[in-house]
Design an enzyme around this catalytic site. Sequence first.
Site, PDB file in Angstrom:
ATOM      1  N   ASP A   1      41.773 -14.357 -15.444  1.00  0.00           N
ATOM      2  CA  ASP A   1      40.337 -14.141 -15.248  1.00  0.00           C
ATOM      3  C   ASP A   1      39.515 -15.189 -16.007  1.00  0.00           C
ATOM      4  O   ASP A   1      38.974 -14.910 -17.083  1.00  0.00           O
ATOM      5  CB  ASP A   1      39.976 -12.727 -15.713  1.00  0.00           C
ATOM      6  CG  ASP A   1      38.611 -12.265 -15.219  1.00  0.00           C
ATOM      7  OD1 ASP A   1      37.842 -13.107 -14.731  1.00  0.00           O
ATOM      8  OD2 ASP A   1      38.318 -11.066 -15.339  1.00  0.00           O
TER       9      ASP A   1
ATOM     10  N   HIS B   1      35.196 -13.388 -13.199  1.00  0.00           N
ATOM     11  CA  HIS B   1      34.240 -12.415 -12.659  1.00  0.00           C
ATOM     12  C   HIS B   1      32.829 -12.657 -13.184  1.00  0.00           C
ATOM     13  O   HIS B   1      31.857 -12.242 -12.554  1.00  0.00           O
ATOM     14  CB  HIS B   1      34.714 -10.978 -12.903  1.00  0.00           C
ATOM     15  CG  HIS B   1      34.609 -10.467 -14.293  1.00  0.00           C
ATOM     16  ND1 HIS B   1      35.683 -10.402 -15.160  1.00  0.00           N
ATOM     17  CD2 HIS B   1      33.562  -9.949 -14.984  1.00  0.00           C
ATOM     18  CE1 HIS B   1      35.310  -9.867 -16.303  1.00  0.00           C
ATOM     19  NE2 HIS B   1      34.016  -9.591 -16.233  1.00  0.00           N
TER      20      HIS B   1
ATOM     21  N   SER C   1      32.867  -9.362 -21.709  1.00  0.00           N
ATOM     22  CA  SER C   1      33.591 -10.162 -20.723  1.00  0.00           C
ATOM     23  C   SER C   1      33.348 -11.640 -21.005  1.00  0.00           C
ATOM     24  O   SER C   1      32.206 -12.084 -21.083  1.00  0.00           O
ATOM     25  CB  SER C   1      33.122  -9.825 -19.314  1.00  0.00           C
ATOM     26  OG  SER C   1      33.520  -8.538 -18.942  1.00  0.00           O
TER      27      SER C   1
END
Length: 711
Positions: free
Chosen positions: A220, A84, A646
């Site tokens: 991810d 992402h 992240s």
Amino acid sequence: MKKILKMALFLGVTSLYAQQGGMWIPSLLEGMNAKEMKTLGMKMSVADIYNVNKSSLKDAAPHFNGGCSSEIISDKGLLLTNHHCGYGQIQAHSSLQNDYLTHGFWAKNLSEELPNKNLKVTFIVRIDDVTKQVLAGTQQITDETQKAKLIEQNIAQAIKTAPKEAWQENSVKAFYDGNQYILFVTETFKDVRLVGAPPSSIGKFGSDTDNWVWPRHTGDFSLFRVYADKNNRPAEYSKDNVPYKPKHFFPISIKGVKEGDFVMVFGYPGTTQEYLPSVAVEQIVNTINPARIGIRDVALKVQDGFMRKDNSIKIKYASKYARTANYWKKWIGETKGLKKSDAVSLKKQQEIKFQQNIEKANKQAEYGNLLPEFNQLYKEFEPYNLAYNLYSELMYRTVDFLSNGVRILQMQQVLDKKGEQAFADRKKNMLSVFESVFKDNVKQVDKEVFEKIIVFYAEQMPKNLLVASLQNFDAKQLADKLYANSFLTSYEGIEKVLALSPAEFKEQLKNDIGVQFAAQLMDMNDTKVYPNYTRISTQIHALQRTYMKAILEFSKPSDRIFPDANSTLRVTYGKVAGFSPADGVDYAATTTLDGVMEKYVPGDYEFDVPQKLRELYAKKDYGRYGQNGKMPLCFISTCHTTGGNSGSPAIDANGNLIGINFDRVWEGTMSDIHYDPKLCRNIMMDMRYFLFIVDKYAGAGYLLNEMKIVK
């Protein structure tokens, strides 16, 4: 300031979890943090984590494009971050012919790696405390504007005079609400190329439904490579650039993780508010979050209704829906967590002790009125805080029609304040923005969102801050009238108006019912809401700085005080641990590929599974990455993370990479305000799953040849 750095969380935790939580500055781990980390199982020294004179872990943990974290995993500049985080670059390179979002992408050699415009990664070279220099001369200044001006001047001087190489940059950030200032010397590389990415059915598996949720089964990740000039220094993109030779890169462990293992997460957490007074948290829980959740809930229900009936609308609104739902879901979890952990009551108890400390130290004159002043200011602040948040949600985040009105009125402001040339210069960029808006806009959907949301807005807005036209109105009639008679509903209408002469443009705006409606809302915000919102915010900020100073002053070495997140490099540490979010509900700390197959829905945009992955699962063909016939996928720990983490490397006791951070559990999203180690968990993808996907699924095992894989 040395005392500050040996402290820990003021927010109070139970003795069972005493050695958990906190976002620590890596250059200042010596002392209490080092002892805690050793107690939790760390085998490294703090010099292995941060060192100026020789390579250390900080040299392999760059900031990815200003918003995510990342890690270097080879001596050839190979960089790993979340899918992402790299999504925009993957999307930019995708087309109908080469749909990398759907099918994934893997460069077979350096020449196939894809350059990315405006993508950058930034490495920390050195961290220095410059508090004394920045606060010099400010102690006797009582006026906040004058104090801020001098601080800015002192920061500029510190940046200018701090030693650095010609290709490096200096910056200064405030910590502890302006009680400490730290200078960062950095190197920013601007030639970063896409190397590999799994299909979205792996990299985004679970999508919106699984967002903020455990158990999780998302691969991810995406791979990039950092390039440098022939001197190994930062350079703009050039075909002559070569792979960057890092000072350090992370070895990847395939040993695996188990409950109780030490975990350290390195990264760039964005924003936290751990030291708010109880009255502020109470306002968030009871007033602000319910309003933000409620207004987005209205928009999401309308959009979802249309998306379920019409696949073309589903495609158009998928990204918009996801953006709206992301923080809607986060705020729901945050509110539940704050209530479940009884954060307001805990803070009130701490404030009683705080007031007692003031009296014991005979500091009533300096700090005695802090809490009463907070209560007074937040009471005054509440209607403006509510009004500002409702306005922001309505005008900028949920209704395209009104967002278009804001942009058009901003163009009028450019014309009025900067003249016709500036107005002409802005047109092209603004048309590009409108083109993007209408690409994913359906008039009927936007109209119904407006019709439903304007009712909620009018009901929730303090009556003295609500425009006259919404004091008594029929929502359907208003929506019909606006959407039938305003040029704001179509790209063609806006394009035509922007093509008018400046005088005709202003006249058209004066006569357009939609623009004038948006102007009423803007005028109320600009004249009555925002000025008071900023005035009181400034007073609260000054009081918060003094409050933080007092917290630091009264803290004992056994307390835990860490600075709020501000997008600077931090270390957080804890243990692999499951949790129990509710009565009768117990979650394990790990998941496997079995969970992917349990969630598999053929053809579903969130839960489809690629055929090759299904085949590998059926054969249990996991290679050396599987464990006991299972393919490990994700795990959770007590590390204290937030947005910005992240892509952060999750590191074991010996400094090896064991995972990549990508989310938090829903029940623990309140950790931005109150960290509770019983509920707060960060979510990481297991590096064994990363290696399995690259090697077995993608057939890109050649990339593993440049990594250092350890057992």
